[in-house]
Design a protein around this motif. Structure first.
Motif, PDB file in Angstrom:
ATOM      1  N   PRO A  66       0.842  -1.191   0.000  1.00 31.63           N
ATOM      2  CA  PRO A  66       0.000   0.000   0.000  1.00 31.63           C
ATOM      3  C   PRO A  66       0.884   1.251   0.000  1.00 31.63           C
ATOM      4  CG  PRO A  66      -0.718  -1.551   1.685  1.00 31.63           C
ATOM      5  CD  PRO A  66       0.590  -2.051   1.154  1.00 31.63           C
ATOM      6  N   THR A  67       0.432   2.307  -0.645  1.00 35.86           N
ATOM      7  CA  THR A  67       1.185   3.555  -0.733  1.00 35.86           C
ATOM      8  C   THR A  67       1.548   4.062   0.657  1.00 35.86           C
ATOM      9  OG1 THR A  67       0.026   4.123  -2.765  1.00 35.86           O
ATOM     10  CG2 THR A  67       1.143   5.919  -1.623  1.00 35.86           C
ATOM     11  N   GLY A  68       2.821   4.379   0.835  1.00 33.87           N
ATOM     12  CA  GLY A  68       3.292   4.941   2.100  1.00 33.87           C
ATOM     13  C   GLY A  68       3.654   3.922   3.158  1.00 33.87           C
ATOM     14  N   TRP A  69       3.545   2.639   2.861  1.00 35.99           N
ATOM     15  CA  TRP A  69       3.835   1.592   3.829  1.00 35.99           C
ATOM     16  C   TRP A  69       5.053   0.779   3.412  1.00 35.99           C
ATOM     17  CZ3 TRP A  69       1.169   0.352   8.334  1.00 35.99           C
ATOM     18  CH2 TRP A  69      -0.008   1.062   8.547  1.00 35.99           C
ATOM     19  N   THR A  70       5.792   0.298   4.411  1.00 39.88           N
ATOM     20  CA  THR A  70       6.844  -0.683   4.182  1.00 39.88           C
ATOM     21  C   THR A  70       6.361  -2.008   4.763  1.00 39.88           C
ATOM     22  OG1 THR A  70       7.961  -0.339   6.306  1.00 39.88           O
ATOM     23  CG2 THR A  70       8.636   1.091   4.458  1.00 39.88           C
ATOM     24  N   LEU A  71       6.981  -3.092   4.353  1.00 36.95           N
ATOM     25  CA  LEU A  71       6.608  -4.393   4.901  1.00 36.95           C
ATOM     26  C   LEU A  71       6.886  -4.432   6.403  1.00 36.95           C
ATOM     27  CD1 LEU A  71       5.449  -7.154   4.406  1.00 36.95           C
ATOM     28  CD2 LEU A  71       7.726  -7.942   3.724  1.00 36.95           C
ATOM     29  N   GLU A  72       7.962  -3.794   6.823  1.00 38.87           N
ATOM     30  CA  GLU A  72       8.288  -3.760   8.253  1.00 38.87           C
ATOM     31  C   GLU A  72       7.203  -3.028   9.045  1.00 38.87           C
ATOM     32  OE1 GLU A  72      10.254  -5.014  11.458  1.00 38.87           O
ATOM     33  OE2 GLU A  72      10.752  -5.537   9.407  1.00 38.87           O
ATOM     34  N   GLN A  73       6.674  -1.918   8.511  1.00 43.65           N
ATOM     35  CA  GLN A  73       5.590  -1.203   9.196  1.00 43.65           C
ATOM     36  C   GLN A  73       4.334  -2.072   9.285  1.00 43.65           C
ATOM     37  OE1 GLN A  73       5.653   2.170   6.493  1.00 43.65           O
ATOM     38  NE2 GLN A  73       6.198   3.541   8.186  1.00 43.65           N
ATOM     39  N   ILE A  74       4.006  -2.776   8.216  1.00 45.67           N
ATOM     40  CA  ILE A  74       2.834  -3.657   8.224  1.00 45.67           C
ATOM     41  C   ILE A  74       3.007  -4.741   9.272  1.00 45.67           C
ATOM     42  CG2 ILE A  74       1.609  -5.420   6.871  1.00 45.67           C
ATOM     43  CD1 ILE A  74       2.069  -3.559   4.422  1.00 45.67           C
ATOM     44  N   ARG A  75       4.189  -5.313   9.362  1.00 42.25           N
ATOM     45  CA  ARG A  75       4.456  -6.343  10.370  1.00 42.25           C
ATOM     46  C   ARG A  75       4.360  -5.776  11.782  1.00 42.25           C
ATOM     47  NH1 ARG A  75       9.455  -9.339   7.215  1.00 42.25           N
ATOM     48  NH2 ARG A  75       8.107 -10.603   5.866  1.00 42.25           N
ATOM     49  N   ASP A  76       4.878  -4.569  11.986  1.00 43.01           N
ATOM     50  CA  ASP A  76       4.817  -3.939  13.309  1.00 43.01           C
ATOM     51  C   ASP A  76       3.374  -3.676  13.724  1.00 43.01           C
ATOM     52  OD1 ASP A  76       7.584  -3.962  13.549  1.00 43.01           O
ATOM     53  OD2 ASP A  76       7.818  -1.846  12.999  1.00 43.01           O
ATOM     54  N   VAL A  77       2.578  -3.085  12.848  1.00 45.14           N
ATOM     55  CA  VAL A  77       1.196  -2.724  13.171  1.00 45.14           C
ATOM     56  C   VAL A  77       0.328  -3.968  13.354  1.00 45.14           C
ATOM     57  CG1 VAL A  77      -0.885  -1.605  12.255  1.00 45.14           C
ATOM     58  CG2 VAL A  77       1.316  -0.459  12.090  1.00 45.14           C
ATOM     59  N   SER A  78       0.535  -4.978  12.504  1.00 46.80           N
ATOM     60  CA  SER A  78      -0.301  -6.183  12.571  1.00 46.80           C
ATOM     61  C   SER A  78       0.132  -7.129  13.694  1.00 46.80           C
ATOM     62  CB  SER A  78      -0.258  -6.934  11.236  1.00 46.80           C
ATOM     63  OG  SER A  78       1.023  -7.517  11.026  1.00 46.80           O
ATOM     64  N   GLY A  79       1.377  -7.019  14.102  1.00 48.12           N
ATOM     65  CA  GLY A  79       1.905  -7.951  15.095  1.00 48.12           C
ATOM     66  C   GLY A  79       2.276  -9.294  14.497  1.00 48.12           C
ATOM     67  N   ASP A  80       2.205  -9.410  13.174  1.00 50.48           N
ATOM     68  CA  ASP A  80       2.530 -10.656  12.475  1.00 50.48           C
ATOM     69  C   ASP A  80       3.894 -10.503  11.814  1.00 50.48           C
ATOM     70  OD1 ASP A  80       2.746 -12.899  10.882  1.00 50.48           O
ATOM     71  OD2 ASP A  80       0.752 -12.729  10.009  1.00 50.48           O
ATOM     72  N   ARG A  81       4.918 -11.086  12.415  1.00 49.65           N
ATOM     73  CA  ARG A  81       6.288 -10.977  11.884  1.00 49.65           C
ATOM     74  C   ARG A  81       6.454 -11.750  10.580  1.00 49.65           C
ATOM     75  NH1 ARG A  81       7.719  -6.692  12.960  1.00 49.65           N
ATOM     76  NH2 ARG A  81       9.757  -7.247  12.173  1.00 49.65           N
ATOM     77  N   GLU A  82       5.478 -12.572  10.216  1.00 44.56           N
ATOM     78  CA  GLU A  82       5.563 -13.353   8.986  1.00 44.56           C
ATOM     79  C   GLU A  82       4.649 -12.816   7.889  1.00 44.56           C
ATOM     80  OE1 GLU A  82       5.128 -17.512   9.861  1.00 44.56           O
ATOM     81  OE2 GLU A  82       6.341 -17.323  11.660  1.00 44.56           O
ATOM     82  N   ALA A  83       4.060 -11.627   8.073  1.00 45.37           N
ATOM     83  CA  ALA A  83       3.201 -11.032   7.047  1.00 45.37           C
ATOM     84  C   ALA A  83       4.011 -10.850   5.764  1.00 45.37           C
ATOM     85  CB  ALA A  83       2.668  -9.689   7.523  1.00 45.37           C
ATOM     86  N   VAL A  84       3.378 -11.132   4.625  1.00 43.01           N
ATOM     87  CA  VAL A  84       4.062 -10.997   3.336  1.00 43.01           C
ATOM     88  C   VAL A  84       3.122 -10.363   2.312  1.00 43.01           C
ATOM     89  CG1 VAL A  84       5.638 -12.949   3.655  1.00 43.01           C
ATOM     90  CG2 VAL A  84       3.411 -13.332   2.617  1.00 43.01           C
ATOM     91  N   VAL A  85       3.729  -9.840   1.266  1.00 43.14           N
ATOM     92  CA  VAL A  85       2.993  -9.325   0.122  1.00 43.14           C
ATOM     93  C   VAL A  85       3.004 -10.427  -0.928  1.00 43.14           C
ATOM     94  CG1 VAL A  85       2.913  -7.527  -1.641  1.00 43.14           C
ATOM     95  CG2 VAL A  85       3.822  -7.008   0.623  1.00 43.14           C
ATOM     96  N   LEU A  86       1.832 -10.744  -1.468  1.00 39.76           N
ATOM     97  CA  LEU A  86       1.738 -11.795  -2.481  1.00 39.76           C
ATOM     98  C   LEU A  86       1.638 -11.199  -3.879  1.00 39.76           C
ATOM     99  CD1 LEU A  86      -0.833 -14.191  -0.782  1.00 39.76           C
ATOM    100  CD2 LEU A  86       1.662 -14.330  -0.735  1.00 39.76           C
TER     101      LEU A  86
END
Length: 71
Positions: free
Chosen positions: A7-27
């Protein structure tokens, strides 16, 4: 990964931090996505962004004028 974007303005690390899921990925968006709405009603989505959180995927459809996501 071709066809994968954040998503615009987001990094994968930010998504992982906010979601609490260290294994979140972009498909990759090079796949079929079917949203199961009301019982018996299926809708095929053309994904712009797909984020996976363990067994849950969030999909942002192409041409979606609002900030709506499907889970």
């Amino acid at each position: 990964m071709a066809g994968a974007q954040l998503p615009t303005g987001w990094t994968l690390e930010q998504i992982r931090d906010v979601s609490g899921d260290r294994e979140a990925v972009v498909l990759s968006t090079d796949r079929a996505v079917t949203w199961l709405g009301q019982p018996g009603k299926e809708e095929r989505l053309c994904p712009q962004i797909i984020l996976r959180f363990h067994e849950l995927c969030l999909v942002k459809p192409v041409d979606e004028r609002t900030d709506t996501w499907a889970a």
